[in-house]
Design an enzyme around this catalytic site. Sequence first.
Site, short mmCIF file in Angstrom:
data_model
loop_
_atom_site.label_atom_id
_atom_site.label_comp_id
_atom_site.label_asym_id
_atom_site.label_seq_id
_atom_site.Cartn_x
_atom_site.Cartn_y
_atom_site.Cartn_z
N GLU A 233 0.82 -1.21 0.00
CA GLU A 233 0.00 0.00 0.00
C GLU A 233 0.86 1.26 0.00
O GLU A 233 0.55 2.25 -0.68
CB GLU A 233 -0.95 0.00 1.20
CG GLU A 233 -2.11 -0.97 1.07
CD GLU A 233 -3.04 -0.65 -0.09
OE1 GLU A 233 -3.11 0.53 -0.48
OE2 GLU A 233 -3.69 -1.57 -0.60
N CYS B 279 -17.12 0.88 -19.80
CA CYS B 279 -18.45 0.77 -19.19
C CYS B 279 -19.16 -0.52 -19.60
O CYS B 279 -19.91 -1.10 -18.81
CB CYS B 279 -19.31 1.98 -19.57
SG CYS B 279 -18.68 3.54 -18.88
N CYS C 210 -18.23 -3.22 -17.24
CA CYS C 210 -18.37 -2.92 -15.82
C CYS C 210 -19.50 -3.74 -15.20
O CYS C 210 -20.63 -3.72 -15.71
CB CYS C 210 -18.64 -1.43 -15.63
SG CYS C 210 -18.89 -0.98 -13.90
N CYS D 142 -24.84 2.78 -12.19
CA CYS D 142 -23.98 3.97 -12.25
C CYS D 142 -24.77 5.22 -12.63
O CYS D 142 -25.36 5.30 -13.73
CB CYS D 142 -22.86 3.74 -13.26
SG CYS D 142 -21.75 5.14 -13.44
#
Length: 358
Positions: free
Chosen positions: A40, A202, A205, A211
């Site tokens: 991270e 998209c 997705c 969305c």
Amino acid sequence: MPDAAWRRKFQRQILAWYAGAARDLPWRANRDPYRIWISEIMLQQTQVATVRGYFQRFVAAFPTVADLAAAEEAEVLRLWEGLGYYRRARQLHAAAQKIVAEHEGRFPRDFDQVLALPGIGRYTAGAICSIAYDAAAPILEANTIRLHARLLAYREDPTKTAGQRLLWSFAEHVLPDSDISSFNQALMELGSEICTPRNPQCEACPVATLCGARRQQAVAEIPAPKKKMKYEDRLEVAIVVRRKKEVLLRQCGPEERWAGLWDFPRFHVASEADLLSGELASQFHARTGLSAAIGSRLTTIKHGVTRYRITLHCHEAEGASGRLRKDETAPLVWASVDKLHDFALSTTGRKIARLLAK
């Protein structure tokens, strides 16, 4: 906030997608909080493709928190060399020492204790605790900021206070009751691989039907673009001083750009005319204790650091004489050219070192 039915569908579809789409990344081999923490910190403002090799070398050198805590800072910086943002490495080292001193070498489980470690903010603490321990901790970083802003069709600047408050609230709102580790990783994966800044996929997705931005045909406009950085041009000079097969290196001081790293003596100048002026030679003497003329140019390197676009001219020093100045905050050493790989050098310092090695 979306209703319960939206939330359940979102959670189900995100987790189902991630089960088949998760990338095989070295820090996902297990849920060791130490490895998750290292990854991270490395991934902050750095691409996954770049981090892979650094992560594997780093954990091979320091397989445990105790190994990292016991290492010399110079060794940590050497393995970090090239990743940039070196403050991350110094804070990582300091945090490892704190874990050994205060937590008996075991990475803490408590969110507040993780948050109290050097270099760890709310997002990183949430990522570690949720991924390693399945804790109910929300996350919000670059990829999920973009993803959440589009899901909510939030048209304002998501980095401002109001946007951050809304998106953190949303990140907490959508957390499932279980498998939070996979869920939070799925959000980051979706933002990174599908809901990209430009040309998002998209059609691929898993939550496209949920969305808000897609429903409003506003995916390209959300999130609102950041203000462009205004860059400042800066001219600098690095001086190569030779002594037989050795060259002079200087360790950058605590408040300098590359604190803790080694570099060739380096100076800011106002214009090209200053390169051959007595002022530069005078600055060189004040910093090193050596008297020398500024000689021929070896190379020019152009690079960017934060808000600066830097042109760095590298020159030889001619007729260097005198005794090295002692400075505990920024030591000077003579280093053999064939041993420069042992030093943690700044990025431009490493480029100059490679040139000298040839």
